[in-house]
Motif scaffolding. Structure first.
Motif, mmCIF file in Angstrom:
data_model
loop_
_atom_site.group_PDB
_atom_site.id
_atom_site.type_symbol
_atom_site.label_atom_id
_atom_site.label_comp_id
_atom_site.label_asym_id
_atom_site.label_seq_id
_atom_site.Cartn_x
_atom_site.Cartn_y
_atom_site.Cartn_z
ATOM 1 N N HIS A 60 9.727 42.723 76.796
ATOM 2 C CA HIS A 60 10.538 43.171 75.667
ATOM 3 C C HIS A 60 11.813 43.789 76.234
ATOM 4 C CE1 HIS A 60 6.554 43.295 73.340
ATOM 5 N NE2 HIS A 60 7.278 42.261 72.925
ATOM 6 N N GLU A 63 12.719 47.852 76.554
ATOM 7 C CA GLU A 63 11.709 48.719 77.183
ATOM 8 C C GLU A 63 12.077 48.829 78.655
ATOM 9 O OE1 GLU A 63 7.874 47.194 75.987
ATOM 10 O OE2 GLU A 63 8.528 47.055 73.906
ATOM 11 N N ARG A 102 14.242 43.882 71.470
ATOM 12 C CA ARG A 102 12.843 43.470 71.651
ATOM 13 C C ARG A 102 12.725 41.949 71.763
ATOM 14 N NH1 ARG A 102 7.969 45.688 71.007
ATOM 15 N NH2 ARG A 102 6.235 44.519 70.129
ATOM 16 N N HIS A 146 5.463 47.695 79.854
ATOM 17 C CA HIS A 146 6.101 47.862 78.529
ATOM 18 C C HIS A 146 6.456 49.324 78.273
ATOM 19 C CE1 HIS A 146 5.255 43.834 76.650
ATOM 20 N NE2 HIS A 146 4.488 43.780 77.735
ATOM 21 N N SER A 147 7.162 49.553 77.138
ATOM 22 C CA SER A 147 7.533 50.934 76.766
ATOM 23 C C SER A 147 7.707 51.128 75.260
ATOM 24 C CB SER A 147 8.840 51.347 77.453
ATOM 25 O OG SER A 147 8.683 51.435 78.841
ATOM 26 N N GLU A 211 2.380 51.286 78.342
ATOM 27 C CA GLU A 211 3.561 51.674 77.569
ATOM 28 C C GLU A 211 4.034 52.983 78.194
ATOM 29 O OE1 GLU A 211 4.634 49.653 75.239
ATOM 30 O OE2 GLU A 211 2.875 48.439 74.739
HETATM 31 ZN ZN LIG Z 1 6.607 45.808 74.804
#
Ligand SMILES: [Zn+2]
Length: 336
Positions: A60, A63, A102, A146-147, A211
């Motif tokens: 994404h 992120e 994203r 991810h974040s 995340e």
């Molecule tokens: Zn993500």
């Protein structure tokens, strides 16, 4: 019928020793560039026979902690420090990463909903297919960083997704414990099934997610957690010597997310006022927040509630909501 092959090609040779920087070329013929290609950065660091892992960020584009930590790793990790091979894809969905969004500005594609991908599909689907069919089969381990993205804020954690294969889950859990985050999450329900983790599970590659922040910002502690955790992840696979990874500084709290009832969604369009904070423990039936109607302030706000007990691990970052937007989700301690 045999599946079509990817038309993406890497400039680097994955069988070669040493440190190579280059690009995965994704053919992309448009008005300004008839024979052009999208250059997705890729790095391969190799030293002899040994375990092989793929480290990925920018799945994404909005992120950032993983993107930064992997860029730093690319500049500091040298072949003589390792045994085996590390492939790094720091901006997997490059068009999205460059736009800070994203999804891809080219086709609206969400890379982490495109696996296993399609070699004849959209640009985003072709990237997913390349990762699934070319990179993952070369690897024993995989980490997809991810974040949360612009719309969500997380308490930082590393995670794994249940595969249904006990032996594979055991390998992923061992890697998760080695990463040693303050919070480790097990996604204990199947979800969309089109994640990078789903593809890695199907390929029987031990894999982690996580995340590490959110809301479209860069969290310093999230970057530090990824940097240290990735080195412990590499040491776990035997790629780095144990003393080359920083020791874990905290005890890991092992938690799980069991299903859709862990999520709370906005019940109407409006402005969301949360009633709880990140990290707070809540019980089933507790008020999660209200949707206010600024265009009709005399209207009573509409409440929404938690469906189960748990700790708030994620909250929506934006104030405005539409019906169906996720405003919170929970995690609960894993009962062992
Ligand atoms: Zn993500």
């Amino acid at each position: 019928m045999a599946r079509a092959q990817s038309r993406l090609s890497a400039e680097i040779d994955f069988t070669k020793e040493g440190k190579q920087h280059g690009f995965v070329r994704l053919p992309y013929s448009v008005h300004r560039s008839a024979y052009g290609w999208i250059p997705i950065p890729i790095v391969c660091i190799a030293n002899g026979e040994g375990p092989r892992v793929l480290l990925m960020a920018g799945n994404h584009g909005d992120e950032y902690e993983g993107q930064i930590a992997l860029a730093k790793l690319i500049r500091t990790l040298e072949p003589e420090q390792i045994t085996g091979r590390v492939i790094i894809l720091p901006a997997a969905n490059l068009p999205a990463a460059m736009a800070g969004t994203r999804v891809s500005p080219i086709d609206g594609g969400n890379l982490n909903r495109e696996f296993p991908g399609n070699p004849e599909g959209t640009v985003t689907s072709r990237i997913a297919h390349y990762i699934e069919s070319v990179l993952l089969p070369m690897c024993d381990g995989f980490h997809d960083l991810h974040s949360g993205g612009a719309s969500l804020q997380y308490l930082p954690f590393a995670s794994m997704r249940h595969s249904g294969d006990a032996e594979l889950d055991k390998r992923s859990l061992a890697a998760l414990r080695a990463f040693a985050p303050p919070i480790a999450i097990i996604w204990a329900f199947s979800g969309a099934g089109t994640y990078a983790a789903s593809a890695a599970n199907a390929r029987k590659v031990a894999n982690l997610g996580g995340e590490f922040g959110g809301s479209g910002t860069v969290d310093r502690s999230g970057v530090a957690l990824v940097e240290g955790g990735i080195r412990r992840f590499l040491a776990h696979f035997g790629i780095l010597p144990k003393d080359a990874a920083p020791p874990a500084s905290v005890k890991t709290r092992l938690m799980e997310i069991k299903g859709k009832h862990y999520y709370v969604y906005a019940p109407d369009h409006g402005l969301f006022e949360p009633a709880v904070d990140l990290g707070q423990d809540v019980v089933a039936g507790q008020l999660a927040g209200h949707v206010h109607f600024i265009d009709n302030p005399a209207r009573e706000p509409v409440p929404c509630h938690f469906k189960t007990d748990g700790m708030v691990i994620c909250r929506r970052a934006f104030g405005r909501v539409e019906r169906g937007d996720c405003v919170f989700h929970l995690a609960t301690d894993l009962k062992t």
